[in-house]
Each structure stands twice: as C-alpha cells, then as structure tokens.
Design a protein around this motif. Structure first.
Motif, PDB file in Angstrom:
ATOM      1  N   GLY A  46     -10.709  -2.670  -3.963  1.00 28.24           N
ATOM      2  CA  GLY A  46      -9.917  -3.748  -3.387  1.00 28.24           C
ATOM      3  C   GLY A  46     -10.724  -5.008  -3.198  1.00 28.24           C
ATOM      4  N   SER A  76     -11.563   2.970  -2.764  1.00 29.94           N
ATOM      5  CA  SER A  76     -10.453   2.028  -2.683  1.00 29.94           C
ATOM      6  C   SER A  76     -10.876   0.725  -2.008  1.00 29.94           C
ATOM      7  CB  SER A  76      -9.280   2.656  -1.916  1.00 29.94           C
ATOM      8  OG  SER A  76      -8.775   3.781  -2.604  1.00 29.94           O
ATOM      9  N   ALA A  77     -11.707   0.828  -0.973  1.00 29.19           N
ATOM     10  CA  ALA A  77     -12.190  -0.384  -0.312  1.00 29.19           C
ATOM     11  C   ALA A  77     -13.029  -1.223  -1.268  1.00 29.19           C
ATOM     12  CB  ALA A  77     -13.001  -0.020   0.926  1.00 29.19           C
ATOM     13  N   ALA A 119       0.824  -1.201   0.000  1.00 33.29           N
ATOM     14  CA  ALA A 119       0.000   0.000   0.000  1.00 33.29           C
ATOM     15  C   ALA A 119       0.864   1.259   0.000  1.00 33.29           C
ATOM     16  CB  ALA A 119      -0.938  -0.005   1.206  1.00 33.29           C
ATOM     17  N   VAL A 160      -3.480  -4.872  -4.169  1.00 35.55           N
ATOM     18  CA  VAL A 160      -3.973  -6.238  -3.942  1.00 35.55           C
ATOM     19  C   VAL A 160      -3.248  -7.230  -4.843  1.00 35.55           C
ATOM     20  CG1 VAL A 160      -5.994  -7.744  -4.125  1.00 35.55           C
ATOM     21  CG2 VAL A 160      -6.236  -5.468  -3.143  1.00 35.55           C
ATOM     22  N   GLY A 162      -7.555  -2.534   0.253  1.00 37.76           N
ATOM     23  CA  GLY A 162      -7.948  -1.345  -0.495  1.00 37.76           C
ATOM     24  C   GLY A 162      -8.170  -0.146   0.399  1.00 37.76           C
ATOM     25  N   ALA A 163      -8.824  -0.366   1.552  1.00 35.53           N
ATOM     26  CA  ALA A 163      -9.052   0.748   2.478  1.00 35.53           C
ATOM     27  C   ALA A 163      -7.733   1.297   3.011  1.00 35.53           C
ATOM     28  CB  ALA A 163      -9.940   0.288   3.632  1.00 35.53           C
ATOM     29  N   THR A 221      -4.888   1.133   1.494  1.00 32.07           N
ATOM     30  CA  THR A 221      -4.276   1.834   0.371  1.00 32.07           C
ATOM     31  C   THR A 221      -4.901   3.215   0.186  1.00 32.07           C
ATOM     32  OG1 THR A 221      -3.848  -0.281  -0.737  1.00 32.07           O
ATOM     33  CG2 THR A 221      -3.777   1.715  -2.090  1.00 32.07           C
ATOM     34  N   GLY A 222      -6.227   3.297   0.321  1.00 33.94           N
ATOM     35  CA  GLY A 222      -6.901   4.582   0.179  1.00 33.94           C
ATOM     36  C   GLY A 222      -6.461   5.585   1.224  1.00 33.94           C
ATOM     37  N   THR A 238     -12.082   8.743  -1.640  1.00 33.00           N
ATOM     38  CA  THR A 238     -10.973   7.905  -2.085  1.00 33.00           C
ATOM     39  C   THR A 238     -10.893   6.618  -1.268  1.00 33.00           C
ATOM     40  OG1 THR A 238      -9.694   9.830  -2.794  1.00 33.00           O
ATOM     41  CG2 THR A 238      -8.472   7.802  -2.409  1.00 33.00           C
ATOM     42  N   PRO A 260      -5.681   0.714  -5.493  1.00 30.99           N
ATOM     43  CA  PRO A 260      -6.092  -0.400  -4.633  1.00 30.99           C
ATOM     44  C   PRO A 260      -5.973  -1.751  -5.326  1.00 30.99           C
ATOM     45  CG  PRO A 260      -7.986   0.906  -5.307  1.00 30.99           C
ATOM     46  CD  PRO A 260      -6.771   1.691  -5.668  1.00 30.99           C
TER      47      PRO A 260
END
Length: 201
Positions: free
Chosen positions: A189, A185-186, A43, A79, A100-101, A103-104, A181, A75
């Motif tokens: 992801g 991203s979540a 991330a 992953v 993803g979260a 990463t966001g 974002t 994201p």
C-alpha cells in the motif's frame, strides 16, 4: 482604526471558516482530508472477493493461484480504488501504508473465515476429509524431515499426531500467515500510495 477593524474582521472570518472545516471533517468521518469511511469500503470490497476466491478454491484447488495473486494485489487495488473515487483528496505513501494495513487485516479475516467455513462444510455437510488429509500430509512431511535430521524422538512423534497439537499447529500457522499478509499489505500500500501521489490528478 479602520485598518484594525478590517484585520479583526478577517481574523474572525478565518477562524469561522476553520471551525466550519473542522466540523465538516468530523461529521464526514475524514481525517486530514482522508475519507476513512470510503477507505473502509474499498478495503472491504477487495477483502470480500479474497474470501470468495478462497472458498471456491477449497472446492476447486486449481484456483489457488488466482486467490494468492488477488491477496498480493489487494492492497494496491484498494489504494487505487480510493484514489480514483476521491481524486481531490491527498495521497501519500503513509496513507497508502495505512490503507494497505487495513486491507491486510480485512483480507486475513475474510480468508480465515472462508477456510473455517469451508472446512466445516466439507467435513460435516459433504463428509469430505480432504482438509484433514492435507494437514496430515504436511505434518507427516515435517516428521519425516525431523526424523532424517535425527532431531525427533518417538515421544515427539506421538505428540505431533495428537489432535490438540494439530489444532495448535493450525492456529499458529494461521496467525503467522495473517501477520505476514498485514505486513506485506502495508508495504504494498505504501508503494502504491507513493506511486499514485506522483501522478497528475
């Protein structure tokens, strides 16, 4: 009696192996087979690149499109990097959403830092008012729209032009964009995790 002793020995061996696995998971920073230390590195890598693109795009606006595309793809990229780096670890949609979260959050932080640093350098190092002019144009457009709708008064216009309002506007805009974002991203992801979970290792 011999069978009972064998069963007891097998139970003790299984308990020992389970304890060893738990201790190994704790020492290696894993949770249910997830290497979170590696997740954080994945991330962070895509977030740093997003920050760099944002900083460069401040000087060269033609790269704004590339920076936006990277933020949207970040994201899924994180992953995918995790999946390829840890092919024997479990992958699922819920894990993809958490990656993803994360990463966001990191991407938002990197982009906000890049914007703040670039604005500071442009204003005080290069004596450029490009960022201020852009914000002024956005606010003037909002005022013109409100004036055409008849929903603005002279007092409101004066308030909107004050430096304090400009600062609060920037903070609110940054917060909303960061939340969007992280939410996107979540979701991205989760989709990437679900897709990769169905692929053969």
């Amino acid at each position: 009696m011999a069978q009972l002793r064998v069963a007891e020995g097998a139970a003790q061996s299984a308990a020992t192996e389970e304890s060893s696995a738990s201790a190994e998971a704790l020492t290696s920073g894993t949770d249910s087979g997830v290497d979170w230390a590696f997740v954080l590195r994945c991330a962070a890598a895509v977030a740093i690149l997003a920050g760099v693109l944002q900083a460069v795009a401040t000087k060269f606006p033609v790269l704004n499109g590339a920076e936006t595309l990277w933020v949207l793809a970040a994201p899924a990229v994180a992953v995918t990097i995790y999946r390829r780096g840890r092919p024997t670890r479990a992958m699922r949609a819920s894990l993809g959403a958490r990656v993803g979260a994360m990463t966001g959050i990191l991407v938002s932080a990197a982009v906000v830092f890049a914007i703040a640093l670039s604005g500071f350098l442009l204003r005080y190092q290069f004596h450029s008012l490009a960022a201020d002019s852009e914000l002024t144009a956005v606010l003037e457009q909002a005022i013109d729209h409100a004036r055409s709708q008849g929903s603005v008064t002279p007092a409101m216009e004066a308030l909107w032009k004050q430096p304090e309002f400009r600062a609060w506007f920037l903070i609110l805009e940054t917060g909303m964009m960061s939340l969007l974002t992280i939410g996107f991203s979540a979701a991205a992801g989760a989709m990437a995790g679900s897709t990769l979970a169905r692929r053969p290792k």
